[in-house]
Design a protein around this motif. Structure first.
Motif, short mmCIF file in Angstrom:
data_model
loop_
_atom_site.label_atom_id
_atom_site.label_comp_id
_atom_site.label_asym_id
_atom_site.label_seq_id
_atom_site.Cartn_x
_atom_site.Cartn_y
_atom_site.Cartn_z
N GLN A 156 32.29 38.69 56.09
CA GLN A 156 31.48 39.57 56.93
C GLN A 156 32.26 40.11 58.12
N ALA A 157 33.23 39.35 58.61
CA ALA A 157 33.97 39.74 59.81
C ALA A 157 35.00 40.83 59.53
N VAL A 158 35.36 41.02 58.28
CA VAL A 158 36.42 41.96 57.92
C VAL A 158 35.81 43.22 57.33
N GLY A 159 36.08 44.36 57.97
CA GLY A 159 35.60 45.64 57.46
C GLY A 159 36.62 46.31 56.56
N MET A 160 36.16 47.34 55.91
CA MET A 160 37.04 48.07 54.99
C MET A 160 38.19 48.73 55.75
N ASP A 161 37.99 49.10 57.00
CA ASP A 161 39.06 49.70 57.78
C ASP A 161 40.19 48.70 58.03
N ALA A 162 39.84 47.44 58.24
CA ALA A 162 40.86 46.40 58.41
C ALA A 162 41.63 46.19 57.11
N ILE A 163 40.93 46.26 55.99
CA ILE A 163 41.60 46.14 54.68
C ILE A 163 42.55 47.32 54.49
N ALA A 175 45.66 46.78 56.69
CA ALA A 175 46.51 45.69 56.21
C ALA A 175 47.18 46.01 54.87
N SER A 176 46.52 46.81 54.07
CA SER A 176 47.05 47.12 52.73
C SER A 176 47.98 48.32 52.72
N GLY A 177 47.82 49.21 53.70
CA GLY A 177 48.59 50.44 53.71
C GLY A 177 48.07 51.48 52.73
N VAL A 178 46.88 51.24 52.19
CA VAL A 178 46.25 52.17 51.25
C VAL A 178 45.22 52.98 52.03
N SER A 179 45.18 54.27 51.80
CA SER A 179 44.24 55.12 52.53
C SER A 179 42.80 54.70 52.24
N LEU A 180 41.92 55.00 53.19
CA LEU A 180 40.51 54.64 53.02
C LEU A 180 39.92 55.34 51.80
N LYS A 181 40.31 56.58 51.58
CA LYS A 181 39.81 57.32 50.41
C LYS A 181 40.24 56.61 49.12
N ARG A 182 41.50 56.23 49.05
CA ARG A 182 42.02 55.55 47.85
C ARG A 182 41.37 54.17 47.69
N LEU A 183 41.18 53.49 48.81
CA LEU A 183 40.54 52.19 48.79
C LEU A 183 39.16 52.27 48.15
N TYR A 184 38.39 53.28 48.55
CA TYR A 184 37.05 53.44 47.98
C TYR A 184 37.07 53.96 46.54
N GLN A 185 38.16 54.60 46.15
CA GLN A 185 38.30 54.97 44.74
C GLN A 185 38.53 53.72 43.88
N LEU A 186 39.29 52.79 44.44
CA LEU A 186 39.60 51.55 43.72
C LEU A 186 38.42 50.58 43.74
N PHE A 187 37.76 50.48 44.87
CA PHE A 187 36.63 49.57 45.07
C PHE A 187 35.52 50.36 45.77
N PRO A 188 34.55 50.86 45.00
CA PRO A 188 33.53 51.77 45.54
C PRO A 188 32.67 51.18 46.66
N SER A 189 32.71 49.85 46.81
CA SER A 189 31.93 49.23 47.89
C SER A 189 32.62 47.93 48.30
#
Length: 190
Positions: free
Chosen positions: A26-33, A36-50
């Motif tokens: 719960q403490a970690v948001g998608m922006d932190a991921i 840390a991953s170096g993957v854009s937020l758009k790409r992150l949501y393409q890979l994991f929709p939620s």
């Protein structure tokens, strides 16, 4: 240069694993991921929709990792009684890892179990798999009631995991191993 899908997915999973386990889901948001991953937020949501899908993938990865570590310890022991005790040797080795924060399934269930049926189900599946492994070990060792011995062993194991996470000490694995020896004396043929 864009990274391929498999590489991006692994980078996200590695970051999620590290951050979720260290800080909680719960403490970690998608922006932190993303950061840390170096993957854009758009790409992150393409890979994991939620975030829920990412948490599920994190727990699936933790389950594979946990099963592999346990199996390595079991494979190192050949005698049936020693294979049961290898479970506690595994716990001891796990508890001494620098980043040990307890069971990812217990932690995630504690955070989300009441509001996420999927997280609750994944935690139940993980624990059922562990119980089945203990039942198989007890049966192979000749226990008259493998289910009962497995129930006792899982309580020792789960108690050791939680106590170690709270205390920061690997000693609970040693104490649980000692208790397992006593249980085996009364549960297994001589």
């Amino acid at each position: 240069m864009a990274i391929d899908t498999a590489t991006a997915q692994q980078q996200v999973l590695d970051a999620a694993d590290r951050l979720f386990y260290e800080r909680g889901v719960q403490a970690v948001g998608m922006d932190a991921i993303r950061a840390a991953s170096g993957v854009s937020l758009k790409r992150l949501y393409q890979l994991f929709p939620s975030k829920d899908k990412l948490i599920e993938a994190y727990l699936a990865g933790r389950n594979r990792q946990w099963e592999q570590m346990l199996q390595e310890h079991l494979d190192a022991a050949t005698e049936p009684r020693e294979r049961i005790l290898a479970v506690f040797d595994f716990l001891s080795a796990w508890f001494t890892q620098r980043d040990f924060r307890g069971c990812a399934f217990i932690n995630s269930f504690g955070e989300l179990g009441a509001i996420s049926p999927r997280v609750a189900e994944l935690a139940k599946q993980h624990k059922a798999g562990f119980r089945q492994a203990l039942t198989d070990l007890a049966q192979t060792a000749g226990a008259a009631d493998p289910d009962q011995l497995a129930d006792h062993l899982i309580l020792l194991s789960e108690g050791a995991i939680t106590t170690s996470a709270i205390s920061g000490s690997p000693k609970p694995a040693e104490r649980a191993r000692e208790a397992a020896v006593l249980l085996m004396r009364v549960s297994l043929p001589t």
